[in-house]
Design a protein around this motif. Structure first.
Motif, PDB file in Angstrom:
ATOM      1  N   ARG A   1       1.373  10.321 -10.625  1.00 20.13           N
ATOM      2  CA  ARG A   1       0.241   9.661  -9.970  1.00 20.13           C
ATOM      3  C   ARG A   1       0.748   8.935  -8.724  1.00 20.13           C
ATOM      4  NH1 ARG A   1      -1.615   6.131 -13.728  1.00 20.13           N
ATOM      5  NH2 ARG A   1      -3.010   7.646 -14.676  1.00 20.13           N
ATOM      6  N   CYS A   2       0.026   9.130  -7.638  1.00 27.64           N
ATOM      7  CA  CYS A   2       0.370   8.459  -6.380  1.00 27.64           C
ATOM      8  C   CYS A   2       0.065   6.968  -6.495  1.00 27.64           C
ATOM      9  CB  CYS A   2      -0.430   9.068  -5.236  1.00 27.64           C
ATOM     10  SG  CYS A   2      -0.264   8.123  -3.718  1.00 27.64           S
ATOM     11  N   CYS A   3       1.035   6.145  -6.084  1.00 32.06           N
ATOM     12  CA  CYS A   3       0.863   4.693  -6.213  1.00 32.06           C
ATOM     13  C   CYS A   3      -0.065   4.145  -5.149  1.00 32.06           C
ATOM     14  CB  CYS A   3       2.208   3.995  -6.093  1.00 32.06           C
ATOM     15  SG  CYS A   3       3.216   4.332  -7.501  1.00 32.06           S
ATOM     16  N   SER A   4      -0.370   4.956  -4.152  1.00 31.92           N
ATOM     17  CA  SER A   4      -1.201   4.421  -3.104  1.00 31.92           C
ATOM     18  C   SER A   4      -2.652   4.916  -3.214  1.00 31.92           C
ATOM     19  CB  SER A   4      -0.505   4.743  -1.781  1.00 31.92           C
ATOM     20  OG  SER A   4      -1.386   4.922  -0.786  1.00 31.92           O
ATOM     21  N   CYS A   5      -2.858   6.224  -3.348  1.00 25.36           N
ATOM     22  CA  CYS A   5      -4.246   6.709  -3.410  1.00 25.36           C
ATOM     23  C   CYS A   5      -4.690   7.086  -4.819  1.00 25.36           C
ATOM     24  CB  CYS A   5      -4.445   7.894  -2.462  1.00 25.36           C
ATOM     25  SG  CYS A   5      -3.764   9.439  -3.090  1.00 25.36           S
ATOM     26  N   GLY A   6      -3.751   7.111  -5.764  1.00 25.20           N
ATOM     27  CA  GLY A   6      -4.140   7.360  -7.154  1.00 25.20           C
ATOM     28  C   GLY A   6      -4.281   8.823  -7.526  1.00 25.20           C
TER      29      GLY A   6
ATOM     30  N   ARG B   1       6.500  13.720  -1.683  1.00 23.74           N
ATOM     31  CA  ARG B   1       5.409  12.864  -1.210  1.00 23.74           C
ATOM     32  C   ARG B   1       4.100  13.259  -1.871  1.00 23.74           C
ATOM     33  NH1 ARG B   1       6.356  10.516   3.432  1.00 23.74           N
ATOM     34  NH2 ARG B   1       8.442  10.855   4.227  1.00 23.74           N
ATOM     35  N   CYS B   2       3.152  12.326  -1.811  1.00 24.23           N
ATOM     36  CA  CYS B   2       1.798  12.626  -2.269  1.00 24.23           C
ATOM     37  C   CYS B   2       1.205  13.697  -1.361  1.00 24.23           C
ATOM     38  CB  CYS B   2       0.950  11.367  -2.223  1.00 24.23           C
ATOM     39  SG  CYS B   2      -0.794  11.694  -2.529  1.00 24.23           S
ATOM     40  N   ARG B   3       0.596  14.719  -1.982  1.00 25.50           N
ATOM     41  CA  ARG B   3       0.030  15.807  -1.174  1.00 25.50           C
ATOM     42  C   ARG B   3      -1.192  15.338  -0.405  1.00 25.50           C
ATOM     43  NH1 ARG B   3       0.347  19.181  -6.438  1.00 25.50           N
ATOM     44  NH2 ARG B   3       2.603  19.297  -6.540  1.00 25.50           N
ATOM     45  N   HIS B   4      -1.767  14.240  -0.845  1.00 27.11           N
ATOM     46  CA  HIS B   4      -3.003  13.759  -0.237  1.00 27.11           C
ATOM     47  C   HIS B   4      -2.723  12.758   0.890  1.00 27.11           C
ATOM     48  CE1 HIS B   4      -7.209  12.840  -0.091  1.00 27.11           C
ATOM     49  NE2 HIS B   4      -6.994  11.564  -0.344  1.00 27.11           N
ATOM     50  N   CYS B   5      -1.874  11.750   0.600  1.00 28.17           N
ATOM     51  CA  CYS B   5      -1.702  10.668   1.589  1.00 28.17           C
ATOM     52  C   CYS B   5      -0.250  10.478   2.039  1.00 28.17           C
ATOM     53  CB  CYS B   5      -2.245   9.354   1.017  1.00 28.17           C
ATOM     54  SG  CYS B   5      -1.189   8.633  -0.242  1.00 28.17           S
ATOM     55  N   SER B   6       0.672  11.318   1.576  1.00 29.88           N
ATOM     56  CA  SER B   6       2.080  11.282   1.997  1.00 29.88           C
ATOM     57  C   SER B   6       2.893  10.093   1.481  1.00 29.88           C
ATOM     58  CB  SER B   6       2.210  11.317   3.531  1.00 29.88           C
ATOM     59  OG  SER B   6       1.693  12.516   4.001  1.00 29.88           O
ATOM     60  N   GLU B   7       2.296   9.294   0.615  1.00 30.62           N
ATOM     61  CA  GLU B   7       3.041   8.196  -0.006  1.00 30.62           C
ATOM     62  C   GLU B   7       4.250   8.764  -0.773  1.00 30.62           C
ATOM     63  OE1 GLU B   7       2.541   4.556  -0.584  1.00 30.62           O
ATOM     64  OE2 GLU B   7       4.510   5.049  -1.416  1.00 30.62           O
ATOM     65  N   THR B   8       5.390   8.034  -0.745  1.00 32.26           N
ATOM     66  CA  THR B   8       6.561   8.529  -1.480  1.00 32.26           C
ATOM     67  C   THR B   8       6.691   7.916  -2.874  1.00 32.26           C
ATOM     68  OG1 THR B   8       7.921   6.854  -0.429  1.00 32.26           O
ATOM     69  CG2 THR B   8       7.914   9.039   0.589  1.00 32.26           C
TER      70      THR B   8
HETATM   71 ZN    ZN Z   1      -1.566   9.453  -2.349  1.00 33.29          ZN
END
Ligand code: ZN
Ligand code: GTP
Ligand code: MG
Lengths: 114, 237
Positions: free
Chosen positions: A73-78, A89-96
């Motif tokens: 689970r992405c810590c930024s966009c969920g 990285r998150c495929r949606h928002c690039s958060e690592t």
């Molecule tokens: Zn994300």
């Protein structure tokens, strides 16, 4: 090799099940091993091959192991994503920063006996 | 999937004199249930328990010795030592004057909740062992196996010492996924080893964003304040 002691626990549980259902032989054992369980599937299989052969109840048993893909689970966009390997990285928002979700259990699903 | 009985085997792989039993139970269920009991037991003793996991020789016992020297006067500390053989670590802790018991696993590479259950009862019999603020459990030196077994601890701490190198989080992810605290130990040795602390921190945080990371040296005392503050805070809750 904690897999050995986990296999020992599994064999104990098989003996209880056989007693409970009045069976003498285990034909197949199906397990689910989570990607974050800390268990190496090959070592578990190896431990089973050694220990089960020493035991009349399980001598001919087949072990079937399924391992579901890891979920992060992405810590930024969920957003949650399945992956064999941890994504960079998150495929949606690039958060690592990505947290592993669940997948830390070893479940005995079904046992076939006769 | 077999159509006849719905089991996971192919039809030719089995006869249907047999019976498929749906179990759907965790192999860790017995350990988890015992760990839950341990947690209640530990709370009844008044303590917060910390399970320490690392490779052999990362500095767990030394960290405990220094911690007892620093906090032994203000907090009631107890220790359960886990090793495959010998009670040397327990002797080192006993010399610091706190209640300690040694569990030897006789070959097993990890402690489990049943051993801790036994250990708690033994510790209660030691002088000062029945009422504690902090209970440290030093697990068997091994970065892999102990990570699978909940002991009933409140916090899990993973240690990596500078000489071991910074790649441990990537190689042994389970210990880092399941811990709350990551300690980089022996930082007095940083001048002699290639261990980029910030990179190691970042890599561990990528694996587990909730990790609290500290870098310290038990011999020089560097970074010790943060560690002691963490312990005091944990006990205050
Ligand atoms: Zn994300
Ligand atoms: N330079 C340096 N050496 C340390 C430090 N902490 C521990 N050591 C040394 O590292 C060695 C191992 O330390 P221990 O505390 O016994 O390690 P351990 O993790 O308890 O070891 P096991 O219980 O065998 O897994 C000893 O020789 C210690 O003196 C430190 O902060 N700096
Ligand atoms: Mg030690």
């Amino acid at each position: 090799m904690h897999e050995m002691s986990l296999v020992q626990g599994l064999l104990g549980q098989l003996h209880e099940l056989a007693k409970e259902h009045n069976k003498e032989k285990v034909i197949s054992v199906s397990m689910e091993i989570g990607p974050f369980s800390g268990v190496v599937i090959d070592s578990f299989q190896f431990g089973f091959d050694i220990l089960a052969r020493d035991d009349a109840l399980t001598r001919e048993a087949i072990l079937l192991i399924e391992s579901p893909p890891a979920l992060y689970r992405c810590c930024s966009c969920g957003m949650e994503m399945k992956a064999e390997q941890r994504p960079e990285r998150c495929r949606h928002c690039s958060e690592t920063l990505l947290s592993p979700v669940g997948g830390d259990d070893l479940v005995l699903r079904q046992v076939e006996m006769e | 999937m077999c159509d006849a009985c719905g089991c996971d085997l192919k039809p030719e792989e089995h006869s249907h004199d047999s019976r498929v039993v749906e179990v759907h139970q965790s192999l860790l269920a017995a350990n988890t249930a015992m760990a839950k009991k341990n947690r209640v037991h530990i709370e009844e003793m008044g303590a917060v328990a910390i399970n320490m996991i690392s490779s052999p020789g990362s500095g767990k016992t030394t960290l405990l010795e220094k911690t007892i020297e620093a906090l032994g006067g203000s907090l009631r500390i107890g220790v359960i030592e886990g090793d495959i053989e010998t009670d040397r670590d327990a002797e080192r802790i006993r010399a610091k004057g706190v209640p300690v018991i040694q569990l030897t696993t006789g070959g097993a590479c990890h402690l489990d909740a049943a051993q801790i259950h036994k250990g708690l009862h033994l510790l209660e019999k030691e002088e000062g062992g029945a009422q504690l603020d902090l209970l440290f459990i030093e697990n068997v030196g091994n970065l892999v196996c102990p990570a699978t077994f909940d002991l009933g601890e409140h916090h899990r701490l993973v240690l990596v010492s500078v000489p071991e190198g910074p790649d441990k989080p990537a190689k042994y992810p389970k210990a880092f996924h399941s811990s709350q605290v990551f300690i980089i130990s022996k930082t007095d040795l940083l001048p002699y080893f290639d261990f980029p602390v910030e990179e190691a921190k970042a890599e561990a945080l990528q694996l587990n964003p909730d990790l609290q990371v500290m870098a310290l040296s038990a011999t020089s005392g560097e970074g010790f304040e943060q560690w002691l503050d963490y312990l005091k805070e944990v006990c205050a809750h």
